[in-house]
Motif scaffolding. Structure first.
Motif, PDB file in Angstrom:
ATOM      1  N   VAL A   1      85.299  54.070 -26.954  1.00 19.28           N
ATOM      2  CA  VAL A   1      86.348  54.904 -27.553  1.00 19.28           C
ATOM      3  C   VAL A   1      87.594  54.913 -26.666  1.00 19.28           C
ATOM      4  O   VAL A   1      88.711  54.682 -27.130  1.00 19.28           O
ATOM      5  CB  VAL A   1      85.828  56.347 -27.778  1.00 19.28           C
ATOM      6  CG1 VAL A   1      86.974  57.261 -28.217  1.00 19.28           C
ATOM      7  CG2 VAL A   1      84.721  56.354 -28.828  1.00 19.28           C
ATOM      8  N   VAL A   2      87.404  55.174 -25.344  1.00 14.34           N
ATOM      9  CA  VAL A   2      88.567  55.290 -24.458  1.00 14.34           C
ATOM     10  C   VAL A   2      89.184  53.932 -24.151  1.00 14.34           C
ATOM     11  O   VAL A   2      90.309  53.858 -23.645  1.00 14.34           O
ATOM     12  CB  VAL A   2      88.193  56.009 -23.142  1.00 14.34           C
ATOM     13  CG1 VAL A   2      87.623  57.375 -23.414  1.00 14.34           C
ATOM     14  CG2 VAL A   2      87.217  55.183 -22.305  1.00 14.34           C
ATOM     15  N   ALA A   3      88.448  52.842 -24.441  1.00 14.27           N
ATOM     16  CA  ALA A   3      88.998  51.504 -24.194  1.00 14.27           C
ATOM     17  C   ALA A   3      90.278  51.275 -24.995  1.00 14.27           C
ATOM     18  O   ALA A   3      91.138  50.484 -24.597  1.00 14.27           O
ATOM     19  CB  ALA A   3      87.959  50.433 -24.531  1.00 14.27           C
ATOM     20  N   ARG A   4      90.418  51.990 -26.098  1.00 16.99           N
ATOM     21  CA  ARG A   4      91.596  51.787 -26.959  1.00 16.99           C
ATOM     22  C   ARG A   4      92.869  52.350 -26.334  1.00 16.99           C
ATOM     23  O   ARG A   4      93.965  52.014 -26.755  1.00 16.99           O
ATOM     24  CB  ARG A   4      91.352  52.436 -28.322  1.00 16.99           C
ATOM     25  CG  ARG A   4      90.185  51.848 -29.086  1.00 16.99           C
ATOM     26  CD  ARG A   4      90.192  52.324 -30.526  1.00 16.99           C
ATOM     27  NE  ARG A   4      89.911  53.746 -30.643  1.00 16.99           N
ATOM     28  CZ  ARG A   4      88.701  54.242 -30.890  1.00 16.99           C
ATOM     29  NH1 ARG A   4      87.679  53.416 -31.041  1.00 16.99           N
ATOM     30  NH2 ARG A   4      88.512  55.543 -30.991  1.00 16.99           N
ATOM     31  N   GLY A   5      92.744  53.243 -25.350  1.00 15.51           N
ATOM     32  CA  GLY A   5      93.907  53.883 -24.747  1.00 15.51           C
ATOM     33  C   GLY A   5      94.390  53.164 -23.503  1.00 15.51           C
ATOM     34  O   GLY A   5      94.027  52.016 -23.222  1.00 15.51           O
ATOM     35  N   THR A   6      95.218  53.870 -22.722  1.00 17.31           N
ATOM     36  CA  THR A   6      95.792  53.290 -21.502  1.00 17.31           C
ATOM     37  C   THR A   6      95.498  54.137 -20.272  1.00 17.31           C
ATOM     38  O   THR A   6      95.959  53.807 -19.178  1.00 17.31           O
ATOM     39  CB  THR A   6      97.320  53.155 -21.656  1.00 17.31           C
ATOM     40  OG1 THR A   6      97.882  54.457 -21.897  1.00 17.31           O
ATOM     41  CG2 THR A   6      97.668  52.232 -22.818  1.00 17.31           C
TER      42      THR A   6
ATOM     43  N   PHE B   1      80.803  47.439 -16.717  1.00 21.13           N
ATOM     44  CA  PHE B   1      81.450  48.452 -17.545  1.00 21.13           C
ATOM     45  C   PHE B   1      82.958  48.244 -17.570  1.00 21.13           C
ATOM     46  O   PHE B   1      83.596  48.333 -18.626  1.00 21.13           O
ATOM     47  CB  PHE B   1      81.110  49.855 -17.032  1.00 21.13           C
ATOM     48  CG  PHE B   1      80.154  50.600 -17.900  1.00 21.13           C
ATOM     49  CD1 PHE B   1      80.599  51.521 -18.833  1.00 21.13           C
ATOM     50  CD2 PHE B   1      78.789  50.361 -17.812  1.00 21.13           C
ATOM     51  CE1 PHE B   1      79.706  52.203 -19.642  1.00 21.13           C
ATOM     52  CE2 PHE B   1      77.890  51.040 -18.618  1.00 21.13           C
ATOM     53  CZ  PHE B   1      78.349  51.965 -19.537  1.00 21.13           C
ATOM     54  N   ALA B   2      83.542  47.968 -16.394  1.00 19.62           N
ATOM     55  CA  ALA B   2      84.989  47.785 -16.319  1.00 19.62           C
ATOM     56  C   ALA B   2      85.432  46.605 -17.180  1.00 19.62           C
ATOM     57  O   ALA B   2      86.413  46.696 -17.942  1.00 19.62           O
ATOM     58  CB  ALA B   2      85.401  47.573 -14.862  1.00 19.62           C
ATOM     59  N   GLU B   3      84.712  45.486 -17.073  1.00 19.68           N
ATOM     60  CA  GLU B   3      85.102  44.304 -17.848  1.00 19.68           C
ATOM     61  C   GLU B   3      84.868  44.517 -19.336  1.00 19.68           C
ATOM     62  O   GLU B   3      85.657  44.044 -20.166  1.00 19.68           O
ATOM     63  CB  GLU B   3      84.323  43.084 -17.350  1.00 19.68           C
ATOM     64  CG  GLU B   3      84.903  41.779 -17.851  1.00 19.68           C
ATOM     65  CD  GLU B   3      84.418  40.576 -17.049  1.00 19.68           C
ATOM     66  OE1 GLU B   3      84.673  39.457 -17.508  1.00 19.68           O
ATOM     67  OE2 GLU B   3      83.807  40.765 -15.981  1.00 19.68           O
ATOM     68  N   ALA B   4      83.784  45.237 -19.687  1.00 20.22           N
ATOM     69  CA  ALA B   4      83.525  45.520 -21.103  1.00 20.22           C
ATOM     70  C   ALA B   4      84.623  46.410 -21.685  1.00 20.22           C
ATOM     71  O   ALA B   4      85.047  46.220 -22.831  1.00 20.22           O
ATOM     72  CB  ALA B   4      82.157  46.187 -21.265  1.00 20.22           C
ATOM     73  N   ILE B   5      85.091  47.390 -20.897  1.00 17.05           N
ATOM     74  CA  ILE B   5      86.191  48.250 -21.355  1.00 17.05           C
ATOM     75  C   ILE B   5      87.443  47.413 -21.600  1.00 17.05           C
ATOM     76  O   ILE B   5      88.125  47.559 -22.616  1.00 17.05           O
ATOM     77  CB  ILE B   5      86.469  49.355 -20.318  1.00 17.05           C
ATOM     78  CG1 ILE B   5      85.306  50.363 -20.285  1.00 17.05           C
ATOM     79  CG2 ILE B   5      87.777  50.087 -20.623  1.00 17.05           C
ATOM     80  CD1 ILE B   5      85.388  51.360 -19.146  1.00 17.05           C
ATOM     81  N   HIS B   6      87.733  46.493 -20.666  1.00 16.60           N
ATOM     82  CA  HIS B   6      88.909  45.619 -20.840  1.00 16.60           C
ATOM     83  C   HIS B   6      88.790  44.784 -22.106  1.00 16.60           C
ATOM     84  O   HIS B   6      89.753  44.676 -22.890  1.00 16.60           O
ATOM     85  CB  HIS B   6      89.054  44.704 -19.616  1.00 16.60           C
ATOM     86  CG  HIS B   6      90.067  43.616 -19.808  1.00 16.60           C
ATOM     87  ND1 HIS B   6      91.427  43.830 -19.759  1.00 16.60           N
ATOM     88  CD2 HIS B   6      89.907  42.275 -20.083  1.00 16.60           C
ATOM     89  CE1 HIS B   6      92.070  42.699 -19.978  1.00 16.60           C
ATOM     90  NE2 HIS B   6      91.163  41.736 -20.177  1.00 16.60           N
ATOM     91  N   ASN B   7      87.622  44.189 -22.328  1.00 18.45           N
ATOM     92  CA  ASN B   7      87.446  43.300 -23.476  1.00 18.45           C
ATOM     93  C   ASN B   7      87.343  44.050 -24.800  1.00 18.45           C
ATOM     94  O   ASN B   7      87.400  43.432 -25.861  1.00 18.45           O
ATOM     95  CB  ASN B   7      86.209  42.425 -23.275  1.00 18.45           C
ATOM     96  CG  ASN B   7      86.422  41.371 -22.209  1.00 18.45           C
ATOM     97  OD1 ASN B   7      87.501  40.795 -22.099  1.00 18.45           O
ATOM     98  ND2 ASN B   7      85.402  41.128 -21.394  1.00 18.45           N
ATOM     99  N   ALA B   8      87.176  45.373 -24.732  1.00 15.86           N
ATOM    100  CA  ALA B   8      87.180  46.179 -25.955  1.00 15.86           C
ATOM    101  C   ALA B   8      88.546  46.809 -26.208  1.00 15.86           C
ATOM    102  O   ALA B   8      88.732  47.517 -27.198  1.00 15.86           O
ATOM    103  CB  ALA B   8      86.108  47.270 -25.860  1.00 15.86           C
ATOM    104  N   SER B   9      89.490  46.562 -25.310  1.00 15.50           N
ATOM    105  CA  SER B   9      90.810  47.193 -25.400  1.00 15.50           C
ATOM    106  C   SER B   9      91.832  46.247 -26.022  1.00 15.50           C
ATOM    107  O   SER B   9      91.605  45.034 -26.132  1.00 15.50           O
ATOM    108  CB  SER B   9      91.275  47.601 -23.998  1.00 15.50           C
ATOM    109  OG  SER B   9      91.679  46.443 -23.276  1.00 15.50           O
ATOM    110  N   PRO B  10      92.994  46.775 -26.413  1.00 14.39           N
ATOM    111  CA  PRO B  10      94.065  45.900 -26.925  1.00 14.39           C
ATOM    112  C   PRO B  10      94.593  44.942 -25.857  1.00 14.39           C
ATOM    113  O   PRO B  10      95.329  44.008 -26.185  1.00 14.39           O
ATOM    114  CB  PRO B  10      95.150  46.905 -27.347  1.00 14.39           C
ATOM    115  CG  PRO B  10      94.440  48.208 -27.539  1.00 14.39           C
ATOM    116  CD  PRO B  10      93.329  48.199 -26.552  1.00 14.39           C
ATOM    117  N   ARG B  11      94.227  45.147 -24.587  1.00 16.40           N
ATOM    118  CA  ARG B  11      94.704  44.300 -23.491  1.00 16.40           C
ATOM    119  C   ARG B  11      93.812  43.084 -23.255  1.00 16.40           C
ATOM    120  O   ARG B  11      94.012  42.339 -22.281  1.00 16.40           O
ATOM    121  CB  ARG B  11      94.778  45.123 -22.196  1.00 16.40           C
ATOM    122  CG  ARG B  11      95.769  46.274 -22.250  1.00 16.40           C
ATOM    123  CD  ARG B  11      95.675  47.157 -21.015  1.00 16.40           C
ATOM    124  NE  ARG B  11      96.690  48.212 -21.055  1.00 16.40           N
ATOM    125  CZ  ARG B  11      97.879  48.137 -20.471  1.00 16.40           C
ATOM    126  NH1 ARG B  11      98.208  47.036 -19.782  1.00 16.40           N
ATOM    127  NH2 ARG B  11      98.738  49.123 -20.558  1.00 16.40           N
TER     128      ARG B  11
END
Length: 697
Positions: free
Chosen positions: A400-405, A421-431
């Motif tokens: 959920v928070v991956a979508r934010g900044t 976790f960090a890389e998964a958050i990045h790959n789930a984000s618009p970035r």
């Protein structure tokens, strides 16, 4: 209950040469009816009783006379393991009141009297009464017990609650006076059992089962077991709802064109739709309760059952033809209880086209393998294997928070998967289309940290590259910068990092030009940053700037349900890397792995499986392949101790490796830096930095 549970132990022995006076004293002291008489070798030769003593004195014997002439040489003996029914027969048929208890070798262990039997029966009766009371009061159903005179003797707690009555208010009253609508005459007089009678008890609608209590002399009373009809109605309603839901599910499954198979946790088929029956050319009953690997060879469903990882839209060869298959685990209360498989099949022309595409993909795969070399797989949340409720919640919140900044701080012990976790958050984000850049703050020398982060201009210092070098912030522009081991960042760099987080700009070393960047920060640490703030080792304002969103990863010892799925994931990985075919681990290995404390967390587990795979020779990973410290822990009565165990489990609970520990590990591995880093659970670069700080050459 056996004779050993009822006898009197530790009784004194008499010898033929002992005096009558000694016999009197021992009998008086022990308050027993008789004592065993043994010879010089301790062998039983008779029994000396109070009756023998009185006969001796009546015959004119004096107290100083040996008792050799007066003890009874005919003695009743019984084995210590004699069961109670046989003991009862012995007591009933024996003319004497005392017997000797012996073992297999005939050694005297104690004596047994009728009083012992009575006392044992009292204890057993009390124990049974307590157990019966517990059963009565723990039952969900109500219970009423009456005697043969139709008077109430007992009502359990559930019965009191259902009927709104108290035992003290109805005990001893006639059943008919309290419950006039229910007659028990036929039960008491005719020993009749009544099942499923609906009746009102104290105004409450109940369903009753009534049975007579029969003893040797006839009927001693009756027991009424009842429950409210409202409970049964609710259960019936729930069953009806479940039945409707099941029928709806079957309808939905049968509408689907794809073949759908549901298996239980043992891999047996428990549900199929009509499309699956058509696909396999069999009737439903021919498919149900069969192992799924007999229907589909090398099916991914078994892999999903072991790992808990869903696999979607994978090419699977069934019967020599390629199909698109998916498998999804069914998880309840943190356990994998089954899996659902879906096979997409179309017309033959489409299958042919798919086969041609597969051939083309095979050629392309070989081409890209040559170009990509050892390219790293993209890490997504699907790659983080867990069935633990708390970790699943963390994954969901992180997605959920991956979508934010907002800045994210990942905390947790070493080896829990903070980098994943960090890389998964990045790959789930618009970035995700922009770089994911990692910096280990503990592995970079302090004098190079600033240039590592912010880069440097041409000629900024001696030895600098001619054209300068961009820093990690510049490289990560538009993407994510992962700051691992943030707790080891020096204070002077912390202030500069705080400025970048606030102003979104920085200046390279040796340059006056301000560079603006758009970077999302994800930081990670296995240290207590608040404690470091209080100690003045970490800036408070930076801590709160980083700790906007905090995810604390759960250590592996607190989620043992994840161990077996992770083991299968690692087996799958190393099978592929080493060209092996390990299918599973033995039950003994599984028990050892689940019971281990895992101070090194998932990293330690991965290292253990990699080591074990290297030593394994069969298709099942056995105990002999495990590291020594785990094999030792698997032995009965073993307690972990010693330095070696700590070292081989990966560095346990924090990153504060002292100088002495580091020296001990290096001595143990004869200076091999790679092995030392692996044993401590840290990278080689971090090991070198620790050696530099401690001035270890």
């Amino acid at each position: 209950m056996r004779l050993g549970d009822m006898m009197t132990r530790d009784v004194p022995f008499l010898h033929p040469e002992d005096t009558l006076e000694r016999g009197v004293k021992l009998l008086r002291k022990t308050k027993l009816e008789g004592l065993p008489v043994v010879d010089a070798w301790g062998t039983l030769i008779g029994i000396f009783t109070k009756a023998n003593l009185m006969d001796a004195f009546l015959s004119g014997a004096v107290s100083s006379e040996p008792l050799e002439r007066y003890f009874n040489r005919q003695v009743v003996t019984a084995h210590v393991d004699t069961p109670y029914p046989e003991v009862e027969k012995i007591v009933k048929n024996s003319p004497v009141g005392t017997g000797i208890v012996v073992d297999d070798q005939g050694n005297v262990l104690g004596i047994f009297t009728k009083v012992d039997m009575i006392m044992a029966l009292f204890k057993q009766s009390k124990k049974l009464a307590t157990q019966l009371n517990t059963v009565y009061n723990q039952m969900h159903n109500g219970i009423i017990v009456i005697d043969k005179n139709n008077r109430i003797q007992l009502i359990n707690q559930s019965g009191e609650k259902i009927l709104g009555l108290k035992q003290e208010n109805i005990q001893g009253y006639l059943f008919d006076d309290i419950f006039p609508d229910l007659s028990l005459d036929s039960v008491i007089k005719d020993s009749r059992v009544i099942v499923g009678v609906k009746e009102r008890l104290n105004g409450v609608k109940t369903l009753c089962n009534i049975s007579p209590i029969i003893v040797e002399n006839g009927v001693a009373g009756a027991i009424i077991i009842f429950q409210t009809l409202t409970d049964l109605d609710r259960v019936a309603s729930e069953l009806e709802s479940t039945k409707r839901l099941y029928e709806t599910l079957l309808t939905v499954l049968n509408i689907a064109y794809e073949a759908i198979i549901v298996v239980d946790d043992q891999g047996k088929v428990i549900l199929v739709n009509e499309a699956a029956c058509r696909f396999f050319g069999k009737q439903e009953q021919e498919l149900l309760n069969r192992p799924v690997n007999r229907l589909v060879e090398n099916t991914r469903l078994l892999r999903t059952l072991r790992t808990g990882v869903a696999e979607t839209n994978k090419i699977e060869i069934i019967g020599g033809r390629p199909y698109v298959a998916s498998s999804i685990p069914i998880i309840r209360n943190g356990k994998i209880i089954g899996a659902i498989g879906k096979i997409v099949y179309r017309q033959l022309e489409e299958v042919k086209e798919l086969a041609e595409r597969l051939a083309q993909m095979d050629q392309e795969l070989n081409y890209y393998k040559e170009r990509a070399g050892n390219a790293r797989d993209i890490i997504t949340f699907d790659r983080i294997v867990t069935v633990n409720k708390e970790m699943l919640k963390l994954k969901h919140e992180a997605e959920v928070v991956a979508r934010g900044t907002s800045t994210i701080l990942l905390t947790g012990e070493s080896g829990t998967g903070k980098e994943l976790f960090a890389e998964a958050i990045h790959n789930a984000s618009p970035r995700r289309k922009w770089p994911f850049v990692k910096v280990n703050c503990a592995a970079v020398p302090e004098n190079l940290l600033e240039s590592e982060f912010f880069g440097y201009a041409p000629g900024a210092f001696t030895g600098a590259q001619k054209g300068g070098k961009p820093g990690k912030f510049a490289v990560a522009d538009g993407g994510t910068l992962f700051l691992d081991e943030i707790g080891d960042m020096p204070l002077n760099l912390q202030s500069k990092l705080l400025r970048v987080l606030h102003d979104k700009c920085f200046e390279a070393v040796g340059s006056n030009r301000t560079v603006k960047v758009d970077v999302r920060i994800i930081a990670a640490t296995n240290q207590d940053l608040l404690q470091k703030v209080e100690a003045g080792e970490f800036r408070q304002d930076l801590y709160y700037r980083l700790n906007v969103i905090n995810f604390k990863l759960v250590p592996l010892r607190y989620r043992p349900e994840d161990i077996v799925p992770l083991v299968h994931v690692f087996l799958q990985k190393f099978n592929k890397e080493f060209g092996l075919h390990l299918e599973d681990v033995s039950p003994e290995v599984r028990k050892i792995l689940v019971n281990h404390h895992w101070p090194g967390n998932v990293r330690e587990l991965k290292n253990v499986i990699e080591r074990a795979v290297n030593f394994s020779t069969g298709t099942i990973l056995e105990t002999e392949s495990l590291p020594f410290y785990l094999r030792e822990q698997g032995k009965p009565g073993h307690t972990s101790s010693g330095v070696d165990n700590t070292y081989f489990t990966g560095y346990p609970k924090n990153s504060h490796i002292d100088r002495e520990t580091l020296l001990q590990v290096l001595r143990q591995v004869n200076g091999n830096k790679s092995r030392a880093a692996k044993m401590l659970g840290i990278s080689r670069s971090w090991l070198y930095e620790k050696m530099r700080r401690y001035n270890i050459i």
